[in-house]
Design an enzyme around this catalytic site. Sequence first.
Site, PDB file in Angstrom:
ATOM      1  N   CYS A  87       0.834  -1.205   0.000  1.00 54.29           N
ATOM      2  CA  CYS A  87       0.000   0.000   0.000  1.00 54.29           C
ATOM      3  C   CYS A  87       0.868   1.254   0.000  1.00 54.29           C
ATOM      4  CB  CYS A  87      -0.930  -0.016   1.210  1.00 54.29           C
ATOM      5  SG  CYS A  87      -2.023   1.402   1.278  1.00 54.29           S
ATOM      6  N   CYS A 143      -0.466   4.153   2.063  1.00 53.44           N
ATOM      7  CA  CYS A 143      -0.352   3.960   3.530  1.00 53.44           C
ATOM      8  C   CYS A 143       1.081   4.186   4.001  1.00 53.44           C
ATOM      9  CB  CYS A 143      -0.727   2.542   3.947  1.00 53.44           C
ATOM     10  SG  CYS A 143      -2.228   1.899   3.262  1.00 53.44           S
ATOM     11  N   ASP A 144       2.021   3.603   3.282  1.00 50.29           N
ATOM     12  CA  ASP A 144       3.388   3.513   3.798  1.00 50.29           C
ATOM     13  C   ASP A 144       4.385   4.433   3.097  1.00 50.29           C
ATOM     14  OD1 ASP A 144       2.350   1.562   5.420  1.00 50.29           O
ATOM     15  OD2 ASP A 144       2.992  -0.097   4.150  1.00 50.29           O
TER      16      ASP A 144
END
Lengths: 103, 307
Positions: free
Chosen positions: B131, B134-135
């Site tokens: 992701c 997300c990261d």
Amino acid sequence: MAAVNVTKDNFQAEVLESDKPVLVDFWASWCGPCKMLSPIVEQVAESVQDVKICKVNVDDEQELAERYNIMSIPALKVFKNGEVVNEGVGFMPREKVEELIRV
Amino acid sequence: MEDIVIIGAGTAGLSAAIYARRAGKKAVVLEAMTYGGQIINTPDIENYPGIKHISGFDFATGLYEQATALGAEIKFEKVTGIKLSSDGIKTVKTSSSEYKTKAVILATGAKNRPLGLDREEELTGSGVSYCATCDGAFYKGKTVAVNGGGNTAIEDAAFLSSLCKKVYLIHRRDKFRADAADVEKLKAKENVEFILDSTISRLEGDDTLTGIEIHNVKNAVKQHLDIDGLFIAVGQIPDNSAFADVAELDEKGYIKAGEDCRTKTPGIFTAGDCRTKTVRQLTTAASDGAVAALAACSYCDSTEINS
């Protein structure tokens, strides 16, 4: 016990020098899975007495996030006597969180 | 006994719960992880009709609150299988309980496909990610690689190129499934390098990822790359093996059903990304949820199973 918000200024006292094991939840406000995990961590915090639960906002506390090599959130780390003894990343159900702190 | 047991609390499952409750049926939703499904990882939804912009978390939470306010029960239990009996009653077994019901809706969704490399799971969260949104923030100023050739891979690479020092895009073919315009835009970026006709053969590093080995599928040449992060975007896989005896699966593991959402077993329906279909979007998941729930409601009304 309610979860404690921790910053780089009180990390030493609250986490590293804690006489109880500590579960630290590294999170950010833009992270969906973190917001899903957060109430579960709070529930666990309310239900256990022998483990302290702390939360670190990685946006505000980039230094702590870097020090503990956070590369994905939510990240849970369990500290005992200042050392990381267990960890997990990503959303996890309540049983998994409880499993992490039972080490 | 329940009227409808819905397996999966993603967009399809929660939409089905809303329709089932509004039709006056008893409905319980069983979810192994958390409500919301894949969409909770998406920061911005801008293609759901009627909503200009919403975060995946807010969308999922809205669905959850709507379903529970209507009286749907949501339980966090992993389903292990479904037993059929001759009187038409289905018994849905979970890790901790079981539920007897007239109808079932399988809305199990899909999850990110791993590459299947050694130590991939161990390094997830330590340099391996599925992701980028997300990261990505943890890789500011670093060197990363994205693996894949679809829209997600191209979007991830574009997103990461604005944060990272260098982005490699690794793809096993030289043609892309992604939109051509987006591929061209990505090619024009100075810090993006395409490595085509290549697969990743090894993950390197002890506690965290430090590099990868790449294998060129055309000339068999192996090459090493030093990277800090690897973002895997090679599609999704369903997980329906627990239901192979009650529903027919295709060769990829998706539940075979048409737009009517009916499986081979009367009273068992399927909705959302776990179903065989060409377009997997929020709107089609919600649409399936409505179709499957209304079909399940009329099954409950016409069946002779007594509650």
